[in-house]
Each structure stands twice: as structure tokens, then as C-alpha cells.
Write an enzyme that holds these catalytic residues in place. Sequence first.
Site, PDB file in Angstrom:
ATOM      1  N   TRP A  64       0.831  -1.214   0.000  1.00 25.64           N
ATOM      2  CA  TRP A  64       0.000   0.000   0.000  1.00 25.64           C
ATOM      3  C   TRP A  64       0.858   1.253   0.000  1.00 25.64           C
ATOM      4  O   TRP A  64       0.556   2.233  -0.696  1.00 25.64           O
ATOM      5  CB  TRP A  64      -0.993  -0.020   1.164  1.00 25.64           C
ATOM      6  CG  TRP A  64      -2.007  -1.103   0.958  1.00 25.64           C
ATOM      7  CD1 TRP A  64      -2.143  -2.252   1.668  1.00 25.64           C
ATOM      8  CD2 TRP A  64      -3.010  -1.170  -0.092  1.00 25.64           C
ATOM      9  NE1 TRP A  64      -3.154  -3.022   1.147  1.00 25.64           N
ATOM     10  CE2 TRP A  64      -3.708  -2.386   0.071  1.00 25.64           C
ATOM     11  CE3 TRP A  64      -3.371  -0.321  -1.135  1.00 25.64           C
ATOM     12  CZ2 TRP A  64      -4.756  -2.771  -0.780  1.00 25.64           C
ATOM     13  CZ3 TRP A  64      -4.413  -0.693  -1.984  1.00 25.64           C
ATOM     14  CH2 TRP A  64      -5.087  -1.904  -1.795  1.00 25.64           C
ATOM     15  N   ASP A  76      -1.133   6.582   6.588  1.00 30.40           N
ATOM     16  CA  ASP A  76      -2.239   5.749   6.113  1.00 30.40           C
ATOM     17  C   ASP A  76      -2.486   4.707   7.206  1.00 30.40           C
ATOM     18  O   ASP A  76      -1.717   3.770   7.363  1.00 30.40           O
ATOM     19  CB  ASP A  76      -1.854   5.068   4.793  1.00 30.40           C
ATOM     20  CG  ASP A  76      -2.909   4.054   4.339  1.00 30.40           C
ATOM     21  OD1 ASP A  76      -3.948   3.911   5.016  1.00 30.40           O
ATOM     22  OD2 ASP A  76      -2.688   3.409   3.291  1.00 30.40           O
ATOM     23  N   LYS A  79     -12.243  -1.714   7.689  1.00 27.17           N
ATOM     24  CA  LYS A  79     -11.581  -2.749   8.485  1.00 27.17           C
ATOM     25  C   LYS A  79     -12.091  -2.679   9.922  1.00 27.17           C
ATOM     26  O   LYS A  79     -12.870  -3.526  10.354  1.00 27.17           O
ATOM     27  CB  LYS A  79     -10.058  -2.611   8.439  1.00 27.17           C
ATOM     28  CG  LYS A  79      -9.470  -3.064   7.105  1.00 27.17           C
ATOM     29  CD  LYS A  79      -9.118  -1.912   6.260  1.00 27.17           C
ATOM     30  CE  LYS A  79      -8.299  -2.208   5.035  1.00 27.17           C
ATOM     31  NZ  LYS A  79      -8.666  -3.276   4.151  1.00 27.17           N
TER      32      LYS A  79
END
Length: 372
Positions: free
Chosen positions: A104, A178, A202
Site C-alpha cells: 500500500w 495511512d 476494516k
Amino acid sequence: MTQRLYNFGAGPAALPLPVLQEIQRDLVVHPELGASVLEISHRSKWFEGVLSSAEYSLRTLLQIPADYHVLFLQGGASLQFAMIPLNFLRRDGPRADYVVTGSWGEKALAEAQKLARARAAWSGKEDGKEASYTRTPSPHEPEYAPGAAYVHYTSNETIQGVEFFEPPAAGSLPLVCDASSDFLSRPMDVARHALIYAGAQKNAGPAGVTIVIVRGDVLETVPEGLPAMLDLRLLAREHSHYNTPPVFAVYVVGLVARWLLETAGGLKKIEQANRAKSQLIYDVLDASGGFYRGHAEAASRSRMNITFRLPTEELEKTFVSEARSKGMIELNGHRSVGGIRASLYNAVPLEAAQALAEFMTEFASKHAARAS
Ligand code: PMP
């Protein structure tokens, strides 16, 4: 009701049962509205209340200082990969430094490089292999440019299962994080960051909303003339209401945040629970004599996404299908790296981790002799 299985999915992922039950109740007729929560205007008093109470719960949970904005945006964390450089970098201005500990972070950097100057101050990728990211750097390893516009890192790399437990030591450079896959799984020092962003799907809610926490003063440097939906200063000024926000997703984030505060006992408590759940699985890995090979190095291994390999891909397939037959789903690793990934987000109960640990121990003793 059909039985709920133990869900180890990486996201969208398990949500707390009481939250799902409340949604179910409100889905056809919310008692105060006489209508479904899906049918109400984003300009209604009800939704104003939803938005401010979701914000209040997040502020309380994370102890967000008053000079930070809390925004509920669309486009996923992936849109933030582009919005952050658009808002905080200039084509010929100082570059941004990225600490890359997995797929990511790599994607975030690639997006920034399309728009301005950005580079990896450190990368855990070896020989071009996606599966090689195994750790976070030690504090002196990244090489930051003294005037970097910001330092970006990914607090938890969902695919590799590599987690920072302290932000990188970037001195006085503005930190951007992030936090998509460990957001709300433990306390976080918001004040050390200029900006934190997280897709909700999540730990915080369903897919469709991204939470951005940004310090007010950094918005002052946003360039004029950005398209409205990409302009963080404008979106902050409009309190996430510039256009129609994802009403349902924000409503669920509000319920999850309230569940965390009132039922789960806050972030310190949930951190202890998450530590206990992940320890159960890591103990099985460590005691398996190499049958299970954990991906991340011990000091960086994620409490949210536990990634490991079995001796063969065939055994991995058998593992996933046998687990399924025992009521445990979504255990396969990300398609880019294979292997097994067990995600143990906040809403995954201790019993699920216990069941998985037991299953893993049995599976290893059944197959270890044959595999060696
Ligand atoms: N960052 C991290 C750490 C992620 O785990 C994900 C999604 N799994 C993303 C970014 C991308 O999020 P989205 O799909 O919401 O754009």
C-alpha cells in the site's frame, strides 16, 4: 438466523454484532424517523446529529486535539494517495519522503510521483519482490530530505502484515499516516501527525467512507484552484457536506465508534484484546517447528493481519478449505503474495482466535510429519 461464521477477512471485514443488530432494526424504520436510515436527507437534522456524534466519538476515542478537522470522505484510501500530494506538494517544490513497508505504501508513493516529486526515504522491498517486505525500519535507517514537504508511512501494511507500533522518527517533518488497517485498534498519538487517513472498512465500519484527520494549519497551504472534491480545505470548511456524503456508511461508523467507547471500553482495552488474540496465533506459529512460517519479523508483526506460509501451496489450499468446513472463512492471503492471512480486527471475537489457534495446532500435527 443462519449462523455467523468466524470471519478473518481483511476488509470489508467483521463488524460488531450489536452494531449489525441496530442497523437491522433501523433499516426499515428508524424509531425516531418513521423511515429507513437509507431514505433520509443528508441535510436533515438527523444526519447532522449522526455526523456530529460520529465525530465526537472519534475525537473522544483518539483524543483528537481541537485544532484538527475530522472529515468523512469518499474515494477510499486510494483517493487519498492522490489527494495528499495534490493538496500538499507543488510540482517544483520540496519533495515528499515515503517510508515504504509494503504494497500500500508503494501504491501511495506511485500516485504521488505522478503528480509531483516524491521518493522512498526507505523501502523494505528486496529484489523487486512484493513478498519481501518483512519489517519496519529502525529509526536511523530512512534518509529524510531536510526540507521534505511531509513523511508518509503506512501504520499497518494489510497485505504483508507489517505494523509500526511507533511512528517513524522523522524529527520535525510533518507526518502523514495511512492508518487504514489498524485505525481504532489501539491508541494513536494524533498530535504527532499532520494528517491521518483511513478507509473505514476494516475496524471502523463498512466500505464507502474514508476518515481524514487533519491539522488545521496544514490546510492553509492548500493551493487554490483544485477541483472541489479533491480540495481538502474546502471539504473541511464544508464539514464533509460539500456534496452528498455516504450517509449510511457514516451512520455505521458512528455506531461502531460508540460501540468501541461504550461496550468495548475504549482503545486501551481493545488494544489489550487485540494483543491477546494475535498472541494466540503467533504462539502457534512460533511453536510449530517451522511448519508455519510467519512472514514479518517479530518486532514488526502485525496484530491485525497475521501472514504466514505452510510448507506447500497445496497444503495452504487444504488449510483454507478445512478451516472453512469448521466455520472459519476468508483465510487466504492477498492474491499478490499468496499464503495465509488471518485478520483479527476489533470485531473478531477472542473465541474466533482461539478456534483458529486450535485448528492450526491440530492441522500442523496432522500434516507436519508428512510434509517433512
Ligand atoms: N491502504 C491500506 C493500508 C489498505 O489496507 C487499503 C485497502 N485494503 C488501502 C489503502 C486502499 O483502500 P481503498 O480500497 O479504500 O481505496
